[in-house]
Design a protein around this motif. Structure first.
Motif, PDB file in Angstrom:
ATOM      1  N   PHE A   1     -33.753 -10.985 -96.089  1.00 52.55           N
ATOM      2  CA  PHE A   1     -34.795 -10.357 -96.609  1.00 52.55           C
ATOM      3  C   PHE A   1     -34.369 -10.645 -97.809  1.00 52.55           C
ATOM      4  N   GLY A   2     -34.219 -11.836 -98.553  1.00 49.99           N
ATOM      5  CA  GLY A   2     -33.840 -12.116 -99.559  1.00 49.99           C
ATOM      6  C   GLY A   2     -32.394 -11.443-100.084  1.00 49.99           C
ATOM      7  N   PHE A   3     -31.998 -10.553 -99.203  1.00 47.57           N
ATOM      8  CA  PHE A   3     -30.614 -10.213 -99.425  1.00 47.57           C
ATOM      9  C   PHE A   3     -29.204 -11.688 -98.997  1.00 47.57           C
TER      10      PHE A   3
ATOM     11  N   ARG B   1     -26.010  -8.284-105.040  1.00 48.56           N
ATOM     12  CA  ARG B   1     -26.354  -8.827-103.200  1.00 48.56           C
ATOM     13  C   ARG B   1     -27.685  -9.365-102.574  1.00 48.56           C
ATOM     14  N   THR B   2     -28.634  -9.852-103.219  1.00 46.45           N
ATOM     15  CA  THR B   2     -29.332 -11.207-102.883  1.00 46.45           C
ATOM     16  C   THR B   2     -29.297 -12.141-103.710  1.00 46.45           C
ATOM     17  N   VAL B   3     -29.970 -13.628-102.669  1.00 44.34           N
ATOM     18  CA  VAL B   3     -29.928 -14.443-102.679  1.00 44.34           C
ATOM     19  C   VAL B   3     -30.250 -14.857-104.400  1.00 44.34           C
ATOM     20  N   SER B   4     -31.174 -14.954-104.969  1.00 41.15           N
ATOM     21  CA  SER B   4     -31.684 -14.673-105.520  1.00 41.15           C
ATOM     22  C   SER B   4     -31.105 -14.819-107.375  1.00 41.15           C
ATOM     23  N   GLY B   5     -29.990 -13.455-107.008  1.00 38.72           N
ATOM     24  CA  GLY B   5     -29.067 -13.623-107.991  1.00 38.72           C
ATOM     25  C   GLY B   5     -27.680 -14.289-107.415  1.00 38.72           C
ATOM     26  N   PHE B   6     -27.411 -14.437-106.696  1.00 40.04           N
ATOM     27  CA  PHE B   6     -25.842 -14.923-106.202  1.00 40.04           C
ATOM     28  C   PHE B   6     -26.377 -16.581-107.109  1.00 40.04           C
ATOM     29  N   ARG B   7     -27.462 -16.760-106.702  1.00 36.88           N
ATOM     30  CA  ARG B   7     -28.110 -18.273-107.491  1.00 36.88           C
ATOM     31  C   ARG B   7     -28.203 -18.306-108.835  1.00 36.88           C
ATOM     32  N   LEU B   8     -28.363 -17.875-109.686  1.00 37.00           N
ATOM     33  CA  LEU B   8     -28.845 -17.651-111.933  1.00 37.00           C
ATOM     34  C   LEU B   8     -27.515 -16.998-111.450  1.00 37.00           C
TER      35      LEU B   8
ATOM     36  N   LEU C   1     -32.282   3.081-114.497  1.00 38.99           N
ATOM     37  CA  LEU C   1     -32.808   3.235-112.827  1.00 38.99           C
ATOM     38  C   LEU C   1     -32.444   0.738-112.925  1.00 38.99           C
ATOM     39  N   MET C   2     -32.463   0.550-114.145  1.00 32.40           N
ATOM     40  CA  MET C   2     -32.088  -0.958-113.905  1.00 32.40           C
ATOM     41  C   MET C   2     -30.918  -1.163-113.903  1.00 32.40           C
ATOM     42  N   VAL C   3     -29.827  -0.267-114.604  1.00 34.99           N
ATOM     43  CA  VAL C   3     -28.534  -1.219-114.620  1.00 34.99           C
ATOM     44  C   VAL C   3     -28.609  -1.161-112.643  1.00 34.99           C
ATOM     45  N   VAL C   4     -28.521  -0.033-111.839  1.00 35.74           N
ATOM     46  CA  VAL C   4     -28.296   0.043-110.432  1.00 35.74           C
ATOM     47  C   VAL C   4     -29.185  -1.298-109.848  1.00 35.74           C
ATOM     48  N   LEU C   5     -30.894  -1.227-110.629  1.00 38.62           N
ATOM     49  CA  LEU C   5     -31.199  -2.369-109.687  1.00 38.62           C
ATOM     50  C   LEU C   5     -30.762  -3.491-110.014  1.00 38.62           C
ATOM     51  N   LEU C   6     -30.278  -4.255-111.439  1.00 38.80           N
ATOM     52  CA  LEU C   6     -29.850  -5.580-111.976  1.00 38.80           C
ATOM     53  C   LEU C   6     -28.615  -5.164-111.170  1.00 38.80           C
ATOM     54  N   TYR C   7     -27.724  -5.096-110.663  1.00 40.84           N
ATOM     55  CA  TYR C   7     -26.451  -4.822-111.088  1.00 40.84           C
ATOM     56  C   TYR C   7     -26.751  -5.639-108.801  1.00 40.84           C
ATOM     57  N   VAL C   8     -27.905  -5.324-108.363  1.00 41.62           N
ATOM     58  CA  VAL C   8     -28.019  -4.888-107.094  1.00 41.62           C
ATOM     59  C   VAL C   8     -28.279  -6.676-106.932  1.00 41.62           C
ATOM     60  N   TYR C   9     -29.430  -7.153-107.605  1.00 37.89           N
ATOM     61  CA  TYR C   9     -29.928  -7.704-107.766  1.00 37.89           C
ATOM     62  C   TYR C   9     -28.782  -8.950-107.891  1.00 37.89           C
ATOM     63  N   MET C  10     -28.390  -8.890-109.360  1.00 35.72           N
ATOM     64  CA  MET C  10     -27.543  -9.979-109.690  1.00 35.72           C
ATOM     65  C   MET C  10     -26.008  -9.612-108.407  1.00 35.72           C
TER      66      MET C  10
ATOM     67  N   ALA D   1     -31.927  -4.088-124.037  1.00 36.74           N
ATOM     68  CA  ALA D   1     -31.640  -4.780-125.040  1.00 36.74           C
ATOM     69  C   ALA D   1     -30.212  -5.563-124.219  1.00 36.74           C
ATOM     70  N   ALA D   2     -29.402  -4.064-124.283  1.00 39.36           N
ATOM     71  CA  ALA D   2     -27.735  -5.316-123.482  1.00 39.36           C
ATOM     72  C   ALA D   2     -28.294  -5.766-122.007  1.00 39.36           C
ATOM     73  N   LEU D   3     -28.690  -4.948-121.466  1.00 34.00           N
ATOM     74  CA  LEU D   3     -28.625  -5.404-119.964  1.00 34.00           C
ATOM     75  C   LEU D   3     -29.809  -7.428-119.761  1.00 34.00           C
ATOM     76  N   GLY D   4     -30.922  -7.656-120.654  1.00 31.53           N
ATOM     77  CA  GLY D   4     -31.809  -8.289-120.553  1.00 31.53           C
ATOM     78  C   GLY D   4     -30.618  -9.436-121.748  1.00 31.53           C
ATOM     79  N   GLY D   5     -29.272  -9.080-122.379  1.00 21.81           N
ATOM     80  CA  GLY D   5     -28.563 -10.141-122.911  1.00 21.81           C
ATOM     81  C   GLY D   5     -27.816 -10.591-122.002  1.00 21.81           C
ATOM     82  N   ALA D   6     -27.439  -9.481-120.780  1.00 22.00           N
ATOM     83  CA  ALA D   6     -26.456 -10.045-119.863  1.00 22.00           C
ATOM     84  C   ALA D   6     -27.322 -10.960-119.196  1.00 22.00           C
ATOM     85  N   LEU D   7     -28.713 -10.958-118.834  1.00 19.58           N
ATOM     86  CA  LEU D   7     -29.144 -11.669-117.966  1.00 19.58           C
ATOM     87  C   LEU D   7     -28.908 -13.707-119.133  1.00 19.58           C
ATOM     88  N   CYS D   8     -29.390 -13.050-119.690  1.00 13.16           N
ATOM     89  CA  CYS D   8     -29.342 -14.591-120.240  1.00 13.16           C
ATOM     90  C   CYS D   8     -27.288 -14.738-120.619  1.00 13.16           C
TER      91      CYS D   8
END
Lengths: 307, 357, 498
Positions: C107-109, A168-175, A157-166, A23-30
């Motif tokens: 690749f999206g990164f 390292r990725t273009v989409s996370g950067f824009r978020l 796993l989500m902790v790591v994935l979300l970290y990478v997403y936020m 839930a906290a990870l979801g809250g962090a996204l919000c």
């Protein structure tokens, strides 16, 4: 001292932390898209209930998880629509959503299962326990890390994935950009509302799983208001972790540990009320000690710039 | 004409909200296979069907009104005080213990018990305010967390040191308060007690306070723009502590009145179970923190709840139908608040664009 | 012609912001768009940038008709805009701020290395030095401005719109900026500069279009005009020159000695400020905003407590006094940011007018509502404040009318000491004249006024004495008669006190 070395304490920490962590990870996204989600509590509750319903209807644990996620996503969509589209006050809608969750689950509990208070079905199959092949055989660590429900591992796993997403990725950067300066982002053609909806819906999915872990993780049971403040603790974990998945993970672990420690202490001389109170007191203390982290960061930054 | 229009307008939206809530309820009733008309008829009877049921509704409304007023005051000053539950419980506990353990005649016990309830809850609430002004700890979160701490603390107090050991069954509750220290009932044999008068007086006083006094003006400005208030010489810290104290004190009064007027002892969980605190917060949200509106909304919610019991008694539809209707109502209202907010903003933006480009 | 806008009209409800405006831009040209606040400059550019849709009119770019529905369209067509309030992400690095929207990716990164090298290359190519790795929130406003321009260039803009680009810059930074603009124009980029600072216009522009009340009142070559003509076109009449009565200042009213306020960093925000304001005198504080003026006013008015020094109002020590006590001791305060400090937007005009006057209109703790309304109604008439009624919410008033309400409220105190911070920011010429007149009248009547303004012309026009603040210190002081714009500009940029 023995208590603190006991492997079951840490193993139960991992279990207890999962709903809060997800839930906290979801809250962090919000929070990253500028929506302070006070409705986590309600979303988890709906997740817990719909997981039971899904299990009852399909008899399949995976379909139950899917069902829970879908249901909660519908509610988070409602939340998103009201706050983003109707520009309703986020806190008011969050509070309202918590009411709705409580009202709806108690009503449906009566309507679907015709019971009051709580529903248990001994025949129902809960989440499986995964024994991790090699780790399982390591003496102490095996007992801590192995033998949990898949959601426990998914949370970590989500902790790591979300970290990478936020970060390292273009989409996370824009978020992150959408949350930090929506006006600027809009002027660059970044679809801010789309990111906000996306974050809210992802938060719904995570809260659905958090609820499922609660109702199907240990015992297969649903109790009225069984979240019992976990959503609010998750909210504090989001704040303490500065909406950074790693920080959120760490603060959730702290709260999970306090939670399971308090359950262990119940076996000792302490009255249950005090042990149940413990996680909330610790949360309050954590807020006190970590309150001006951002101010400290600001101070450090301005120091660097003047050097 | 203008006034009539205004009243009509301000009534239209709550009525619309109620209609939407009832419509949602109707859908739920149909889903569980009940008759919508019968169910709502039973609900009406359960809430207002007879003088007895009506006073029942008033009794239930009493704590909701008092809590709602307290929350309204805090909201007006700009503080999201969600700690009514803990404040209510500490108020009830303190009142019970005072009435049990202070010597003296009944009226003195009663008075002191009520004051103790107000003060204990007020301090608990002001503590959250202090954490905010002094340490910048988010009030919304601290009040929520303090709720749980208060609940468990009260539960400990009545299951260990102050437990009633006279009865055969060891229940988590205090002994009974002596008869002379009870709040009188307003009508013989009816459940509504003198606490309802407190609620009525409180409503009028709070309305006058916010509207006509300097201090009420300062509260409004503080809620509107805290920087503006401090620029104009309003003492923010002091005013915040005072308004949080009064806000909590009203919840404490609600707890004290419940204990001294209805249950005559503090029973663990008896104040949380009916959801008084959250109903009070809902009433405030429904009425956008207007004191008289809050009282009316509280009455509406109480009627829904007592009506729900009527439904439970006489039909197959569960009483939780009322919590469903309440939730939809509040959700609809939260959208409504924002709807007028958008309209205002659009107008303002048009004006600003026209002048500042 | 690179760009042509013809017959552009934009109406917001009943308010017409642009009326049949024609505007054109050649390649490699710097075209200034000048006009008073509210003349419709920003609206016109927002239309060009796709942020607003015109009610009527056409836009052609390179001979092709265009209709942008969003800024993204404009960017895709090579139009970039640097907004008056920067559109930056404070916690992101300079590189991230520049590449956003067009991030180098794999690749999206995000490819951070490429982002940094792209920015470094861009900065070298256009001669605008920046450190791509630094966090933008820590950089000076001059650097932030540079980053904004680099961002627009990174987006591939050929036409660059600069909205009031020099408002927050030091004179040195302004010079650098204008040089960069000229250099970029020579290399083929075209600029539209929105401004109301006529001297800068004369320095940098090739052509000038003047707007007044939404209409074009002149389109001229810079070589064939002068500041006087431009200001006549802008204002539409000759401004009344305010006459200042000669008078000798009286008693000191406000005295500051060695006032120091520590900030969060290693440097104090206020560093041993000494200053005094006497009766019958306006003391003006000039300086680029953000050099400690806000903090100075907060200390004087009691909103912040100094760490060291002495502070006296009418001879009484007010260092530890509360805001209320200081106000009672004789302070009135026109705040620098009217929305942040000056009003509660959701409250009515009458309620906003009451702030600070509660003590006079109270009986037994109750507000004398009728008397309050009488007072506020008086202001509305005297200052011709346009408001629906006294129960209109403050947020529905325009900026100028709101400012007049605040000025009226603070003047009503008839206090011996008045702080006027940015008293005319964002108000139209008419309101500006009224407010300036009132401040001078207060001075002539023996009041002490501390004026803080980032508009040097305003400081020069009103003050008897001028102080310049730079990085929390007073770096220069001069009497108005001896003041020269050059010397003050030098002080504002941190030049030494002589």
């Amino acid at each position: 001292m023995d208590l603190l070395l006991d492997a079951t304490l840490y193993s139960s920490t991992l279990r207890a932390v999962t709903p809060i962590l997800l839930a906290a990870l979801g809250g962090a996204l919000c929070a990253r898209v500028g929506l302070f989600n006070v409705g986590l509590e309600g979303l988890i509750l709906i997740g817990a209930f719909s997981a039971i319903v899904g299990n009852h209807l399909t008899g399949n644990i995976w379909l139950a998880l899917l069902f829970a996620m879908t249901c909660v996503m519908m509610f988070s969509l409602l939340f998103a629509y009201m706050t983003i589209h109707l520009k309703a006050n986020v806190i008011v809608v969050g509070v309202a959503l918590n009411f709705l969750a409580l009202g709806l689950t108690t009503f449906s509990l009566r309507a679907i299962f015709d019971v009051k208070g709580s529903y248990v079905d001994r025949n129902m199959v809960g989440l499986p326990r995964w024994e991790i092949p090699l780790i399982h055989d390591i003496p102490w660590i095996g007992r801590v890390v192995s033998g949990h429900s898949p959601l426990v591992y998914f949370g970590l796993l989500m902790v790591v994935l979300l970290y990478v997403y936020m970060f390292r990725t273009v989409s996370g950067f824009r978020l992150r950009a959408a949350g930090e300066n929506p006006i600027a982002s809009r002027s660059l053609g970044i679809r801010v509302t789309q990111y906000q909806y996306g974050a809210m819906i992802a938060c719904g999915a995570l809260c659905g799983l958090a609820g499922a872990q609660l109702s199907l993780g240990q015992l297969t049971l649903f109790t009225e208001g069984m979240t019992n403040g976990r959503g609010f603790i998750a909210l504090v974990a989001t704040m303490l972790g500065q909406s950074n998945p790693l920080g959120v993970g760490a603060s959730s672990l702290l709260f999970g540990f306090m939670g399971s420690l308090s359950t262990r202490l119940q076996g000792m001389a302490l009255p249950t009320q005090f042990t149940s109170m413990l996680p909330f007191v610790v949360t309050l203390l954590a807020m006190f000690f970590f309150r001006n982290k951002s101010q400290l960061a600001d101070a450090r930054r301005s120091n660097e710039s003047s050097r | 004409m203008n006034l009539v229009n205004q009243i009509a307008k301000s009534l239209l939206q709550p009525l619309l909200a109620i209609l939407v809530g009832l419509a949602a309820g109707a859908v739920a009733i149909m889903i569980v296979g009940g008759s919508v008309v019968d169910t709502y008829a039973e609900m009406w009877k359960g809430a207002f069907g007879s003088f007895y049921f009506f006073t029942n509704t008033l009794a239930r409304a009493t704590p909701i009104i008092l809590i709602g007023l307290g929350v309204a005051l805090a909201f007006r000053a700009g503080f999201f005080n969600l700690g009514a539950e803990g404040q209510l419980i500490l108020g009830g506990l303190s009142a019970a213990l005072t009435a049990l353990h202070v010597p003296g005649p009944g009226w003195l016990k009663l008075t002191l018990a009520i004051i103790a309830g107000i003060i204990a809850a007020g301090i608990w609430s002001a503590f959250a305010g202090w954490l905010d002004t002094r340490f910048r700890m988010n009030l919304l979160i601290t009040t929520l967390l303090l709720n749980y701490i208060a609940v468990y603390f009260a539960s400990y107090m009545v299951s260990h040191p102050f437990m009633d050991r006279t009865g055969s069954a060891a229940m988590a509750q205090t002994p009974m308060v002596e008869n002379a220290a009870w709040l009188p009932k307003l009508f013989q044999g009816m459940s509504v007690h003198a606490g309802f008068l407190f609620a009525m007086i409180g409503t009028i006083l709070l309305f006058l306070y916010i509207r006509y006094t300097v201090s009420g003006y300062e509260v409004r400005m503080l809620g509107g723009n805290p920087l503006f208030a401090s620029y104009g010489g309003v003492r923010r810290g002091r005013l915040m502590l005072i308004s949080m104290f009064v806000s909590g004190g009203l919840a404490g009064l609600a707890g004290a009145a419940e204990v001294l007027g209805t249950q005559y002892r503090f029973i663990d969980g008896s104040l949380s179970a009916p959801g008084y605190a959250w109903s009070g917060i809902m009433a405030t949200l429904l009425a956008s923190s207007h004191p008289i509106g809050t009282a009316l909304a509280a009455l509406l919610l109480a009627a829904l709840q007592t009506g729900g019991m009527g439904v439970e008694r006489n039909t197959d539809v569960p009483l939780e139908i009322s919590s469903l209707i309440q939730a939809v109502l509040i959700l609809f209202v939260s959208a409504r608040i924002s709807y007028s907010f958008i309209k205002n903003r659009k107008k303002a933006r048009a004006a600003a664009d026209g002048s500042s480009t | 012609m690179l760009l042509q806008m013809k017959g552009i009209t934009k109406a917001y409800g009943g308010v017409i912001a642009n009326k049949h405006v024609d505007f054109s831009l050649k390649k490699g040209e710097v075209h200034a768009l000048v006009g008073e606040n509210g003349a419709g400059k920003t609206t016109l550019m927002r239309i060009l940038y796709g942020m607003e849709t015109p009610t009527d009119g056409s836009i052609t770019l390179n001979g092709k008709p265009l209709q942008f529905s969003s800024p993204a369209d404009a960017i895709a067509n090579g139009i970039g805009m640097v907004h008056q309030h920067f559109m930056l992400y404070p916690s992101f690095t300079i590189a991230e701020n520049i590449v956003i929207g067009r991030e180098p990716r794999r690749f999206g990164f995000i490819n951070q290395f490429r982002a940094i090298s792209e920015v470094a290359e861009l900065s070298r190519q256009y001669g605008m030095p920046v450190d791509p790795r630094r966090v933008i929130g820590d950089c000076s406003l001059g650097v932030q401005q540079r980053v904004e321009i680099l961002k627009v260039l990174h987006q591939g803009a050929e036409i660059i719109i600069l909205d009031e680009p020099t408002g927050v810059l030091t004179p040195l930074e302004v010079k650098e900026l204008l040089e960069s603009v000229r250099r970029l124009a020579r290399s083929g980029k075209s600029f539209i500069i929105i401004t109301h600072k006529l001297q800068e216009v004369m320095d940098v522009a090739d052509r000038i279009t003047v707007l007044r009340d939404g209409e074009v009142t002149g389109a001229v070559d810079a070589s064939g005009t002068n500041v006087d003509e431009l200001s006549r076109l802008m204002v539409g009449r000759d401004l009344v020159n305010l006459q200042r009565k000669e008078q000798t200042p009286g008693q000191p009213i406000l005295e500051l000695e060695g006032i120091t306020l520590a900030g969060s960093g290693s440097k104090p925000v206020l560093d041993h400020i000494n200053l005094s304001v006497h009766a019958g005198e306006i003391v003006g504080i000039a300086g680029i905003s953000g050099n400690g003026q806000s903090e100075l006013l907060q200390v004087i008015s009691g909103l912040a407590k100094p760490d060291a020094g002495a502070l006296r109002l009418q001879g009484k020590d007010i260092k530890d006094a509360s805001v209320r006590q200081i106000r009672e001791q004789g302070l009135a305060h026109i705040p620098e940011d009217r929305y942040q400090w000056g009003v509660a937007k959701e409250a009515t005009v009458a309620d906003n007018g009451l702030m600070g006057h509660t003590d006079r209109y109270t009986k037994y703790g109750l507000i004398k509502g009728g008397k309050v309304r009488e007072m506020v109604r008086g202001w509305v008439e005297r200052f011709s404040i346009k408001t629906g009624s006294l129960d209109t919410k403050a947020q529905h008033l325009s900026g100028g009318n709101l400012q007049k309400l605040i000025v009226a409220r603070e003047l009503e105190h008839r206090s011996p000491f008045l702080i006027a911070a940015e008293p005319t920011r964002g108000v139209d010429v008419g309101a500006m004249e009224v407010i300036h007149g009132e401040l001078l009248k207060r001075r002539d009547d023996g009041g002490a006024v501390l004026l803080v303004s980032s508009e040097l012309t305003e400081v020069l026009k009103l003050s008897d004495r001028i102080l310049v603040m730079y990085e929390g210190r007073i770096v220069g002081e001069t009497r108005a008669e001896e003041a020269s714009e050059e010397r003050i500009s030098l002080w504002m940029a941190g030049g030494k006190r002589q």
